[in-house]
Design a protein around this motif. Structure first.
Motif, PDB file in Angstrom:
ATOM      1  N   ASP A  45       3.070  -3.346   9.053  1.00 52.97           N
ATOM      2  CA  ASP A  45       2.895  -1.911   9.318  1.00 52.97           C
ATOM      3  C   ASP A  45       2.968  -1.077   8.050  1.00 52.97           C
ATOM      4  OD1 ASP A  45       2.697  -2.350  12.112  1.00 52.97           O
ATOM      5  OD2 ASP A  45       4.878  -2.511  12.224  1.00 52.97           O
ATOM      6  N   GLY A  46       2.982  -1.745   6.889  1.00 52.10           N
ATOM      7  CA  GLY A  46       3.032  -1.018   5.633  1.00 52.10           C
ATOM      8  C   GLY A  46       4.349  -0.297   5.414  1.00 52.10           C
ATOM      9  N   MET A  47       4.283   0.833   4.692  1.00 52.76           N
ATOM     10  CA  MET A  47       5.475   1.600   4.348  1.00 52.76           C
ATOM     11  C   MET A  47       5.186   3.085   4.520  1.00 52.76           C
ATOM     12  SD  MET A  47       6.681  -0.514   0.957  1.00 52.76           S
ATOM     13  CE  MET A  47       8.372   0.065   1.026  1.00 52.76           C
ATOM     14  N   LYS A  48       6.238   3.899   4.397  1.00 53.58           N
ATOM     15  CA  LYS A  48       6.070   5.340   4.536  1.00 53.58           C
ATOM     16  C   LYS A  48       5.372   5.945   3.326  1.00 53.58           C
ATOM     17  CE  LYS A  48      10.197   5.975   7.405  1.00 53.58           C
ATOM     18  NZ  LYS A  48      11.543   6.605   7.469  1.00 53.58           N
ATOM     19  N   GLY A  49       5.563   5.346   2.160  1.00 63.33           N
ATOM     20  CA  GLY A  49       4.985   5.874   0.936  1.00 63.33           C
ATOM     21  C   GLY A  49       3.935   4.950   0.350  1.00 63.33           C
ATOM     22  N   PHE A  50       3.538   5.246  -0.883  1.00 62.28           N
ATOM     23  CA  PHE A  50       2.561   4.454  -1.621  1.00 62.28           C
ATOM     24  C   PHE A  50       3.280   3.406  -2.478  1.00 62.28           C
ATOM     25  CE2 PHE A  50       0.261   8.291  -0.700  1.00 62.28           C
ATOM     26  CZ  PHE A  50      -1.090   7.963  -0.687  1.00 62.28           C
ATOM     27  N   ILE A  51       2.564   2.332  -2.800  1.00 61.26           N
ATOM     28  CA  ILE A  51       3.040   1.384  -3.811  1.00 61.26           C
ATOM     29  C   ILE A  51       1.919   1.138  -4.816  1.00 61.26           C
ATOM     30  CG2 ILE A  51       3.505  -1.052  -4.236  1.00 61.26           C
ATOM     31  CD1 ILE A  51       5.570  -1.098  -2.231  1.00 61.26           C
ATOM     32  N   LEU A  52       2.241   1.339  -6.088  1.00 62.56           N
ATOM     33  CA  LEU A  52       1.369   0.949  -7.199  1.00 62.56           C
ATOM     34  C   LEU A  52       1.852  -0.401  -7.714  1.00 62.56           C
ATOM     35  CD1 LEU A  52       0.839   4.075  -9.482  1.00 62.56           C
ATOM     36  CD2 LEU A  52      -0.966   2.615  -8.600  1.00 62.56           C
ATOM     37  N   ASN A  53       0.923  -1.288  -8.017  1.00 64.48           N
ATOM     38  CA  ASN A  53       1.282  -2.642  -8.434  1.00 64.48           C
ATOM     39  C   ASN A  53       0.382  -3.049  -9.593  1.00 64.48           C
ATOM     40  OD1 ASN A  53       1.119  -5.611  -8.480  1.00 64.48           O
ATOM     41  ND2 ASN A  53       2.396  -5.532  -6.647  1.00 64.48           N
ATOM     42  N   LEU A  54       0.975  -3.388 -10.735  1.00 63.26           N
ATOM     43  CA  LEU A  54       0.216  -3.800 -11.912  1.00 63.26           C
ATOM     44  C   LEU A  54       0.556  -5.234 -12.276  1.00 63.26           C
ATOM     45  CD1 LEU A  54      -1.646  -3.199 -14.366  1.00 63.26           C
ATOM     46  CD2 LEU A  54       0.415  -2.444 -15.595  1.00 63.26           C
ATOM     47  N   THR A  55      -0.430  -6.110 -12.256  1.00 62.62           N
ATOM     48  CA  THR A  55      -0.229  -7.495 -12.688  1.00 62.62           C
ATOM     49  C   THR A  55      -0.199  -7.534 -14.208  1.00 62.62           C
ATOM     50  OG1 THR A  55      -1.313  -8.417 -10.738  1.00 62.62           O
ATOM     51  CG2 THR A  55      -1.185  -9.833 -12.676  1.00 62.62           C
ATOM     52  N   ILE A  56       0.882  -8.102 -14.778  1.00 62.85           N
ATOM     53  CA  ILE A  56       0.983  -8.180 -16.237  1.00 62.85           C
ATOM     54  C   ILE A  56       0.954  -9.621 -16.742  1.00 62.85           C
ATOM     55  CG2 ILE A  56       2.169  -5.972 -16.484  1.00 62.85           C
ATOM     56  CD1 ILE A  56       4.796  -7.453 -16.703  1.00 62.85           C
ATOM     57  N   LYS A  57       1.142 -10.596 -15.834  1.00 62.55           N
ATOM     58  CA  LYS A  57       1.105 -12.001 -16.247  1.00 62.55           C
ATOM     59  C   LYS A  57       0.856 -12.859 -15.015  1.00 62.55           C
ATOM     60  CE  LYS A  57       3.936 -15.540 -18.570  1.00 62.55           C
ATOM     61  NZ  LYS A  57       5.273 -15.832 -19.158  1.00 62.55           N
ATOM     62  N   GLY A  58       0.076 -13.919 -15.177  1.00 62.06           N
ATOM     63  CA  GLY A  58      -0.185 -14.813 -14.059  1.00 62.06           C
ATOM     64  C   GLY A  58      -1.197 -14.226 -13.092  1.00 62.06           C
ATOM     65  N   GLN A  59      -1.066 -14.626 -11.840  1.00 61.39           N
ATOM     66  CA  GLN A  59      -2.048 -14.212 -10.845  1.00 61.39           C
ATOM     67  C   GLN A  59      -1.377 -14.050  -9.481  1.00 61.39           C
ATOM     68  OE1 GLN A  59      -5.236 -17.005  -9.245  1.00 61.39           O
ATOM     69  NE2 GLN A  59      -6.492 -15.725 -10.597  1.00 61.39           N
ATOM     70  N   GLY A  60      -1.710 -12.964  -8.787  1.00 60.65           N
ATOM     71  CA  GLY A  60      -1.202 -12.728  -7.454  1.00 60.65           C
ATOM     72  C   GLY A  60      -2.295 -12.887  -6.416  1.00 60.65           C
ATOM     73  N   LYS A  61      -1.886 -13.147  -5.187  1.00 61.39           N
ATOM     74  CA  LYS A  61      -2.819 -13.246  -4.076  1.00 61.39           C
ATOM     75  C   LYS A  61      -2.484 -12.167  -3.057  1.00 61.39           C
ATOM     76  CE  LYS A  61      -4.369 -16.228  -0.292  1.00 61.39           C
ATOM     77  NZ  LYS A  61      -4.149 -17.493   0.446  1.00 61.39           N
ATOM     78  N   ILE A  62      -3.509 -11.415  -2.645  1.00 57.19           N
ATOM     79  CA  ILE A  62      -3.341 -10.315  -1.705  1.00 57.19           C
ATOM     80  C   ILE A  62      -4.053 -10.684  -0.396  1.00 57.19           C
ATOM     81  CG2 ILE A  62      -3.514  -7.829  -1.383  1.00 57.19           C
ATOM     82  CD1 ILE A  62      -2.039  -8.662  -3.955  1.00 57.19           C
ATOM     83  N   PHE A  63      -3.360 -10.582   0.710  1.00 54.60           N
ATOM     84  CA  PHE A  63      -3.877 -10.910   2.045  1.00 54.60           C
ATOM     85  C   PHE A  63      -4.184 -12.410   2.150  1.00 54.60           C
ATOM     86  CE2 PHE A  63      -5.501  -6.333   1.730  1.00 54.60           C
ATOM     87  CZ  PHE A  63      -4.352  -5.825   2.304  1.00 54.60           C
TER      88      PHE A  63
END
Length: 311
Positions: A45-63
């Motif tokens: 259900d997400g969150m009440k606010g926003f989230i900014l996310n910056l990858t600085i090393k490696g790799q992330g997977k979204i969904f």
């Protein structure tokens, strides 16, 4: 492995159960394969606010599944309120280091948060070179350090740094509009939010931003969509809601902090705008966030959490 966010509460924002009852929380999540943080965050259900996310090393997977995508160093993501969160280290990478900031925006940031490049409702901006990655990494690190410093006005200073970051993101986005809100209106909004407890007159605000009162009133309604007094009342109610959720201060004290010396008048305004009285709002917030616990216990926990973040 994943963690679905539940009502279990604790004070570390990197671990499941942290409630994010604040305007601004920032951090660095260093995920290493097999480490204690190597799990997927799952907030359907997400969150009440926003989230900014910056990858600085490696790799992330979204969904996951057909909706999944990866983020690499230099990828800046923006998750809007109520948008589903599901992310963690990519199985193809041995780590994922990402800086992030959770925030509830100032009202006049609306245009800056309408990112044109999106993947499944998540804004995405790929910073083009190492210099830009370093710049944004430092900005996010400064936001975290400021927010945790425990200094007077640390939250406001952190929000100002975040404002700079959002504007820089707009500058680097080739699809962003060439013109944003008039800087004098932005300055007026900042001046008003910095003086919520006082009875600022429109001519004082106009003098501060070097406009005539009539010109300020016209520009403000044109660019914000409502008049100055209504907007100030919105900000007072937003601030009061946060204080009711996160402090033990009396309703009378909170009313004074946001500019209402008369508690009964404050309660009438709050009920008109929110639909319930301040005391009912506090009680319901406590029941949602801390089921089965008293308000006193919940607020004690919140104070401990805020202290832990500042250490």
């Amino acid at each position: 492995m994943y963690h679905r966010m539940t009502h279990e509460t604790q004070s570390n924002p990197l671990l499941p159960g942290y409630m994010f009852n604040a305007y601004l929380v920032a951090g660095l999540t260093p995920i290493i394969a097999g480490g204690p943080l190597d799990f997927f965050i799952d907030r359907p259900d997400g969150m009440k606010g926003f989230i900014l996310n910056l990858t600085i090393k490696g790799q992330g997977k979204i969904f996951e599944g057909d909706r999944s995508f990866v983020c690499n160093p230099g990828d800046l993501l923006l998750f809007p309120p109520k948008s589903a969160h599901y992310y963690g280290r990519s199985p193809d990478s041995d780590c994922w280091y990402h800086r992030w900031v959770y925030f509830r925006p100032r009202a006049y940031w609306a245009d800056w948060l309408e990112w044109h490049s999106k993947i499944h409702d998540v804004g995405r901006l790929s910073l083009g070179n190492d210099n830009l990655l370093t710049e944004f990494d430092r900005l996010l690190a400064n936001i975290e350090q400021t927010q945790r410093s425990g200094r007077r006005f640390s939250e406001e200073l952190g929000m100002n740094l975040l404002e700079r970051l959002l504007l820089r993101a707009m500058e680097e986005d080739p699809q962003s509009p060439s013109k944003i809100m008039d800087p004098r209106i932005i300055e007026a909004c900042q001046f008003i939010t910095g003086n919520l407890s006082g009875e600022l007159r429109i001519d004082e605000v106009a003098r501060h931003v070097c406009l005539s009162p009539s010109r300020l009133a016209h520009l403000f309604r044109e660019q914000v969509g409502i008049n100055i007094l209504r907007w100030r009342e919105d900000q007072r109610v937003i601030r009061a809601k946060l204080l009711l959720q996160t402090t033990q201060e009396s309703i009378a004290t909170i009313g004074r902090v946001v500019g209402y010396d008369d508690q009964l008048y404050f309660s009438r305004v709050f009920r008109k705008r929110v639909g319930v009285s301040p005391s009912d709002f506090r009680r319901r917030s406590s029941e949602i966030n801390y089921p089965g616990r008293s308000i006193q216990a919940a607020n004690n926990w919140q104070l401990q959490s805020e202290k832990a973040i500042g250490e």
